[in-house]
Every structure is written in structure tokens, then in C-alpha cells.
Design a protein around this motif. Structure first.
Motif, short mmCIF file in Angstrom:
data_model
loop_
_atom_site.label_atom_id
_atom_site.label_comp_id
_atom_site.label_asym_id
_atom_site.label_seq_id
_atom_site.Cartn_x
_atom_site.Cartn_y
_atom_site.Cartn_z
N TYR A 33 4.41 1.37 -17.14
CA TYR A 33 3.00 1.10 -16.89
C TYR A 33 2.89 -0.22 -16.12
O TYR A 33 3.49 -1.23 -16.50
CB TYR A 33 2.23 1.02 -18.21
N VAL A 34 2.13 -0.18 -15.03
CA VAL A 34 1.97 -1.36 -14.18
C VAL A 34 0.51 -1.50 -13.80
O VAL A 34 -0.29 -0.56 -13.93
CB VAL A 34 2.84 -1.26 -12.90
N SER A 35 0.16 -2.69 -13.31
CA SER A 35 -1.20 -2.91 -12.80
C SER A 35 -1.25 -2.52 -11.33
O SER A 35 -0.22 -2.29 -10.68
CB SER A 35 -1.58 -4.38 -12.97
N ASP A 36 -2.47 -2.45 -10.78
CA ASP A 36 -2.63 -2.11 -9.37
C ASP A 36 -1.88 -3.10 -8.48
O ASP A 36 -1.22 -2.71 -7.51
CB ASP A 36 -4.12 -2.09 -9.00
N GLU A 37 -1.97 -4.39 -8.80
CA GLU A 37 -1.33 -5.41 -7.98
C GLU A 37 0.20 -5.24 -7.99
O GLU A 37 0.87 -5.36 -6.95
CB GLU A 37 -1.69 -6.82 -8.49
N GLU A 38 0.77 -4.96 -9.20
CA GLU A 38 2.22 -4.79 -9.27
C GLU A 38 2.68 -3.57 -8.49
O GLU A 38 3.73 -3.57 -7.85
CB GLU A 38 2.65 -4.66 -10.74
N LEU A 39 1.88 -2.49 -8.52
CA LEU A 39 2.24 -1.28 -7.80
C LEU A 39 2.29 -1.54 -6.29
O LEU A 39 3.21 -1.13 -5.59
CB LEU A 39 1.26 -0.15 -8.14
N LYS A 40 1.28 -2.25 -5.80
CA LYS A 40 1.25 -2.55 -4.36
C LYS A 40 2.40 -3.47 -3.98
O LYS A 40 3.01 -3.32 -2.92
CB LYS A 40 -0.09 -3.20 -4.02
N ALA A 41 2.74 -4.43 -4.83
CA ALA A 41 3.81 -5.37 -4.52
C ALA A 41 5.16 -4.68 -4.49
O ALA A 41 6.09 -5.14 -3.80
CB ALA A 41 3.83 -6.50 -5.54
N ASN A 42 5.31 -3.56 -5.22
CA ASN A 42 6.60 -2.88 -5.28
C ASN A 42 6.77 -1.79 -4.23
O ASN A 42 7.82 -1.16 -4.15
CB ASN A 42 6.80 -2.25 -6.67
N ILE A 43 5.73 -1.54 -3.41
CA ILE A 43 5.84 -0.54 -2.34
C ILE A 43 6.48 -1.21 -1.13
O ILE A 43 5.93 -2.16 -0.56
CB ILE A 43 4.46 0.05 -1.98
N LEU A 44 7.61 -0.75 -0.72
CA LEU A 44 8.40 -1.43 0.32
C LEU A 44 8.21 -0.75 1.68
O LEU A 44 9.15 -0.61 2.46
CB LEU A 44 9.87 -1.43 -0.07
#
Length: 529
Positions: A511-522
């Protein structure tokens, strides 16, 4: 005229009325007949075995004007005054409420004066172990060298608390627990006089419940008669009044335990709770049932030791084939430990459920007898040709083994959560082991291998992998205890729910937040027209 309780109405008034203490009665009678009367006696034994009653009879006998074979006549003026509590020469003192030095000093002053009637002044000090250290010291000199006309009779249920200096100055008499047969015969006799009909099975159960104390047996009998006044007293009615359980229930429970039917054990306990049975008494009686099974397997001719009818013995013999001696010893150990825990427990039902789960799931314990039982179970399964699936946490389960191999390589699913929900989830997950450890007891045992999942705004779900643990952990009282702990320690008002893990379900979701999901998209995201 007011009603007199049976234990007071039938208190023995002469040595011949005393039951189960023949060795003490005969010794005291011989002393009176021969004139070899001591100056200090110590009566030791459990409650309700006749210590105070024999002390009063002895006080009457030494002062009786016309004693008969060492027993008081009960007809002379001295005997009647002592029986009515009107004699100044027999003083009964409760050491529990008169345990100070001042109380003993009063006795030391009184013993200087000879008796106004009869030959002896008799001091009966009940529960003498309650005297303070100073009071014992004040009593020593008088106890060692009292006037020739003074007799001290000290009675106690805890002889180990009596100072050695006092013990050495007294003749000690140990009162035995009264046998079930003696109690039953006594109850039969008094019920004939009371003109009350009763089944012998009912009297036997009352006598066994009294645990060797005749006074307790009379109190229990009084309670049962009062509850069903005017009716013949049957075995079932006694069980109903005392909150006890019929022997057939123990047989059903034992068979469910021996066959590892955890659910049936819990349901049987649930039925007893609904019927209002006393759970503490159930544990004691079930230990007794297991003891009978163990005797049946260990002794060549246990008939006289089992204290039950031939019909019940045949049922017991059938049940004894379901478990060996080592297994029965483990059952008795688990329930004996449980009996000690129940004395001060507020959640008796939960503790009993945990104990039943331990009996049906020996893998929950790591001691030697549990391991031996697990080996016996595996050997039995191998003999029957049953293929044993590996336990969870060691090898893949059947579902996992039959699943496609590439499923093992499938990455965990990622799900986004609002920031507030994610903070609550991460907080509880990081503290979860600490929470269940500090709550302790049944929660600590039942909540092992649980996973916390999100369930909406300010709400979390506890996922159980084990059916038995889920039945305990999903109770409203248990959930409320966890919610209260979280609110007190983390100032978070979080609601909890419980569910059982479904077959093949994975519990490794990230489970992640919206910000973490965007930061992990490479990669760059392009929006096509």
C-alpha cells in the motif's frame, strides 16, 4: 421460629456424633477416662472437618458432672450451659478478629482465676495462625506453664504458619478429609429424619463436591433442598443448582478433543455457557473425568477407585481407547494449569477455549509430551495411508503446489491509499506485535500470524489464517479491547474488523500513497489524443 441451617442444626453434640475422625475421638476419650488430660492441644486440618465441634465436645467432656465413657452426658447443668454458650468457663475466640497482643494479655489475666463451675477453664482459639507475631510471643509463657485448671485448644487450617515454639508446646492432632462414603451415609441419615427424598447419585455428587468437608456438604445440600423445596432431590436437579455438568457431556467433550475436532469442542463449551453452567466447576470435573480415564488405563482393577456406576464405567472404558497414558497426562497438565489461572481470571470462557485448542492442536505447544502426541498422530496417519500435507510456513500448501509455477514470480500488487489511511495502517502494522504482546493472555496466543489490512476511513481489518483463532479473535469484546488499547496508547480512534483468510489469498499487497506511486514510476507518461 426462624430456620436453622443444616450444618448448625446437625452439628455433633457428643463424640459418638462425630464422623470420619475416629482416631482423634478415641484418643481424646482415652485421655478423659484415664485422667491424662493435656494443657494445650493443636487441631489442624481443612475447613469443615470437625475441629471446632470436637473442641466444644471436649470442653463439655472435661467439665461434665456425669461423663459416660469419656463423652459428655449432655444432661447436666454444666453441659447445657456450655452447649447454650452461657458458660464462663469455655471461651471461644476468633483469632482472625482478635489477633493483637492486647487480646492475649486479657487471656493471661483471666487464667489467674479458677473456674466458677466445673473443673477446667477451656480457651478455644479458632484460626490461631492469624495471631500476630507479638500475640504469639505473649501467649508462649502461658501456653507452656498454665494453671492446672486451664486447657488451650488451638484450631487452624494453615499449620505451616504456626511458630515452631508454639507447636512444641501442644499435642498436635491432624484432622483427615472425610471420605465420600462417610459423607453420603451421614447425609442419608439426616435426610430420613428431615423426611426429604433424594437420589443416592445426587448425594454422591454433593459429597464429592464438598472435597472432604462435611460442613460444605451440608451447606450444598441445604442449597439444593431450598431451590427445589417440596420436590424429591434428583441428580439432575443437583447439577442444575450447582451449575455442574452431566458425565455424558464430559464424554462428548473428551471424544471431540481426542479426535481433534476443535469446532465441536468450542460449540460444546458454548452450549454450557448458554445453559448457565459454572465454568470453573466444569474444569474441575473434567480433570476428575480425565483422572478416571488415566486410572482405568493404569490400574488392573480400578473399580473401587472410580467412584461411579457400572454403566458409567463401561462408557469410560470405551472412551479410554481413544488416548494413551501420555496423552491423558498432557490433557490433565493443560487443564490443571488452566484451573490455577481461572481463580483470578475475568475471561474464563476465553481461557478454556484456548486450553481446548491446545488439546486439539498439540503443535501449538513445544514441550515434550506435545511433540510425542504429534508423532503419534503422524504415525497413525501413515498407517492409514493418509498423505500428510506440509504445514504452513515450512513448505508450499496444496493450493500453492497446484498453482502455476509462474505465480510464485508474480510481483505483489500495489494499491494507493489516501494519506491519512496509509498513516494509520503503517502505524498499526509497525506496532502490531507490540500491541498483541502487551494485551497478552488469549489475544497473544490467538493473534499470532495475523495481518492488518485497510478497510476504509479510520477502519482496519485483522486477517486470520486459522479458523480456531478467528473464532476467538472476532468476538466483540476482543475487538473492543484492541480498539481501547490503540486509543489509549496512540490517541487514534480506529475501528477494527476481523475476517478469515480465503483459500489461496495472498497477503503481500503493498500500500502506497499517490505521491509514492508517482515517484516510483520510472518512465515519462504521455497522454495520447
Amino acid at each position: 421460629m426462624s430456620y436453622t441451617a443444616l450444618y448448625r442444626k446437625w452439628r455433633p453434640s457428643s463424640f459418638s456424633d462425630v464422623k470420619g475422625q475416629d482416631h482423634i475421638v478415641q484418643t481424646l476419650k482415652n485421655q478423659i477416662v484415664s485422667g491424662r488430660i493435656g494443657h494445650a492441644y493443636l487441631f489442624c486440618g481443612t475447613r469443615g472437618t470437625g475441629k471446632t465441634s470436637i473442641a466444644k465436645i471436649f470442653a463439655k467432656a472435661v467439665n461434665c458432672e456425669q461423663p459416660m465413657d469419656g463423652s459428655p452426658c449432655g444432661e447436666c447443668r454444666t453441659c447445657k450451659n456450655i452447649a447454650a454458650g452461657a458458660s464462663l468457663n469455655v471461651v471461644e475466640i476468633d483469632a482472625a478478629s482478635n489477633n493483637g497482643v492486647e487480646n492475649i494479655r486479657e487471656i493471661r489475666e483471666e487464667v489467674q482465676y479458677p473456674p466458677t463451675e466445673g473443673r477446667y477453664r477451656v480457651y478455644i482459639i479458632d484460626e490461631v495462625h492469624m495471631l500476630s507475631t507479638g500475640a504469639f510471643n505473649a501467649l508462649l509463657k502461658t501456653l507452656e506453664e498454665p494453671p492446672s485448671y486451664v486447657i488451650f485448644i488451638l484450631a487452624t487450617t494453615e499449620v505451616q504458619k504456626i511458630p515452631v515454639t508454639v507447636l512444641s508446646r501442644c499435642q498436635r492432632y491432624d484432622f483427615k478429609r472425610i471420605t465420600v462414603e462417610t459423607i453420603v451415609e451421614h447425609l442419608k441419615g439426616l435426610l430420613e429424619t428431615e423426611q426429604t427424598q433424594v437420589e443416592e447419585r445426587a448425594l454422591t455428587y454433593i459429597a464429592r463436591s464438598a472435597d472432604g468437608a462435611l460442613r460444605d456438604a451440608l451447606s450444598l445440600l441445604d442449597q439444593c433442598i431450598a431451590f427445589h423445596y417440596g420436590e424429591p432431590l434428583t441428580y439432575d436437579l443437583v447439577l442444575d443448582v450447582l451449575g455442574a455438568v452431566d458425565i455424558t457431556v464430559f464424554g462428548n467433550m473428551f471424544r471431540a478433543v481426542a479426535e481433534n475436532r476443535t469446532r465441536d469442542c468450542i460449540l460444546a463449551l458454548e452450549e454450557m455457557v448458554i445453559q448457565g453452567r459454572e465454568l470453573g466447576q466444569f474444569v474441575i470435573d473434567f480433570i476428575w473425568y480425565l483422572r478416571n480415564l488415566l486410572l482405568l488405563k493404569s490400574v488392573d482393577d480400578p473399580g473401587g477407585l472410580l467412584d461411579m456406576s457400572a454403566e458409567n464405567q463401561s462408557i469410560l472404558k470405551e472412551d479410554s481407547r481413544l488416548a494413551d497414558q501420555e496423552t491423558l497426562l498432557r490433557y490433565i497438565r493443560v487443564f490443571s494449569d488452566l484451573s490455577n489461572q481461572l481463580r483470578y481470571a475475568s475471561q474464563k470462557r476465553v481461557l478454556i477455549e484456548v486450553a481446548l485448542i491446545k488439546l486439539t492442536r498439540p503443535q501449538m505447544e513445544q514441550n515434550l509430551d506435545s511433540i510425542l502426541q504429534r508423532i503419534l498422530v503422524m504415525e497413525k496417519m501413515l498407517e492409514e495411508g493418509v498423505v500428510m500435507a506440509p504445514s504452513a510456513g515450512t513448505e508450499p500448501s496444496k493450493e500453492t503446489a497446484s498453482a502455476p509455477a509462474d505465480r510464485e514470480m508474480t510481483p505483489a500488487e500495489r494499491i494507493t491509499l489516501p494519506k491519512g489511511q496509509l498513516e494509520d495502517l503503517n502505524l498499526i502494522r509497525s506496532e502490531w506485535n507490540k500491541i498483541i504482546r502487551e494485551l497478552g493472555g488469549p489475544i497473544r496466543a490467538s493473534f499470532r500470524d495475523t495481518v492488518v489490512e485497510p478497510a476504509g476511513e479510520s477502519c482496519l481489518t485483522i486477517v486470520f489464517s486459522d479458523q480456531s483463532n478467528y473464532m476467538i479473535g472476532s468476538r466483540e469484546s476482543t475487538i473492543a479491547e484492541i480498539q481501547g488499547y490503540v486509543e489509549d496508547h496512540y490517541q487514534k480512534s480506529i475501528a477494527f474488523k476481523a475476517r478469515l483468510r480465503s483459500g489461496g489469498e495472498r497477503l503481500d499487497t503493498i500500500y502506497v500513497s499517490d505521491e509514492e506511486l508517482k515517484a516510483n514510476i520510472l518512465m515519462d507518461i504521455t497522454i495520447e489524443d
